[in-house]
Scaffold this motif. Sequence first.
Motif, PDB file in Angstrom:
ATOM      1  N   CYS A   4       9.058   0.267   5.568  1.00 37.88           N
ATOM      2  CA  CYS A   4       9.672  -0.031   4.166  1.00 37.88           C
ATOM      3  C   CYS A   4       9.538   1.206   3.035  1.00 37.88           C
ATOM      4  O   CYS A   4       8.786   1.873   2.947  1.00 37.88           O
ATOM      5  CB  CYS A   4       8.734  -1.065   3.539  1.00 37.88           C
ATOM      6  N   VAL A   5      10.936   1.314   2.599  1.00 39.97           N
ATOM      7  CA  VAL A   5      11.072   2.561   1.780  1.00 39.97           C
ATOM      8  C   VAL A   5      10.073   2.574   0.547  1.00 39.97           C
ATOM      9  O   VAL A   5       9.284   3.530   0.163  1.00 39.97           O
ATOM     10  CB  VAL A   5      12.437   2.411   1.014  1.00 39.97           C
ATOM     11  N   SER A   6       9.521   1.301   0.008  1.00 41.51           N
ATOM     12  CA  SER A   6       8.642   1.362  -1.316  1.00 41.51           C
ATOM     13  C   SER A   6       7.262   1.736  -0.746  1.00 41.51           C
ATOM     14  O   SER A   6       6.564   2.344  -1.318  1.00 41.51           O
ATOM     15  CB  SER A   6       8.632   0.004  -1.955  1.00 41.51           C
ATOM     16  N   VAL A   7       6.865   1.267   0.582  1.00 46.38           N
ATOM     17  CA  VAL A   7       5.564   1.648   1.106  1.00 46.38           C
ATOM     18  C   VAL A   7       5.362   2.983   1.226  1.00 46.38           C
ATOM     19  O   VAL A   7       4.450   3.893   1.249  1.00 46.38           O
ATOM     20  CB  VAL A   7       5.285   0.609   2.276  1.00 46.38           C
ATOM     21  N   GLY A   8       6.673   3.686   1.905  1.00 45.38           N
ATOM     22  CA  GLY A   8       6.492   4.987   1.942  1.00 45.38           C
ATOM     23  C   GLY A   8       6.537   5.924   0.854  1.00 45.38           C
ATOM     24  O   GLY A   8       5.853   7.091   0.824  1.00 45.38           O
ATOM     25  N   LEU A   9       7.191   5.437  -0.196  1.00 45.01           N
ATOM     26  CA  LEU A   9       7.216   6.082  -1.611  1.00 45.01           C
ATOM     27  C   LEU A   9       5.818   5.987  -2.157  1.00 45.01           C
ATOM     28  O   LEU A   9       5.268   7.042  -2.665  1.00 45.01           O
ATOM     29  CB  LEU A   9       8.227   5.550  -2.242  1.00 45.01           C
ATOM     30  N   PHE A  10       5.253   4.851  -2.107  1.00 49.37           N
ATOM     31  CA  PHE A  10       3.729   4.905  -2.767  1.00 49.37           C
ATOM     32  C   PHE A  10       2.894   5.661  -1.974  1.00 49.37           C
ATOM     33  O   PHE A  10       1.959   6.230  -2.540  1.00 49.37           O
ATOM     34  CB  PHE A  10       3.337   3.066  -2.505  1.00 49.37           C
ATOM     35  N   THR A  11       3.125   5.820  -0.567  1.00 52.25           N
ATOM     36  CA  THR A  11       2.032   6.397   0.295  1.00 52.25           C
ATOM     37  C   THR A  11       2.212   8.035  -0.003  1.00 52.25           C
ATOM     38  O   THR A  11       1.148   8.737  -0.241  1.00 52.25           O
ATOM     39  CB  THR A  11       2.296   6.177   1.672  1.00 52.25           C
ATOM     40  N   LEU A  12       3.299   8.258  -0.226  1.00 47.73           N
ATOM     41  CA  LEU A  12       3.772   9.805  -0.536  1.00 47.73           C
ATOM     42  C   LEU A  12       3.004  10.118  -1.860  1.00 47.73           C
ATOM     43  O   LEU A  12       2.419  11.002  -2.054  1.00 47.73           O
ATOM     44  CB  LEU A  12       5.165  10.207  -0.619  1.00 47.73           C
TER      45      LEU A  12
END
Length: 48
Positions: A4-12
């Motif tokens: 999920c893009v939002s999860v990847g962005l949050f992780t980054l």
Amino acid sequence: MTQCVSVGLFTLLCFIQMTVWAKDKHGTYIREFKDYPSFRMSIIPFLL
């Protein structure tokens, strides 16, 4: 990761923030302790 893009962005963003904290703490250790090992890295071995 859940692909999920939002999860990847949050992780980054979390990784970037924790890297900043780790580099600051590492700098404090180097200034405070004279016998602190100079070969230690702040967050990722051999990189950061």
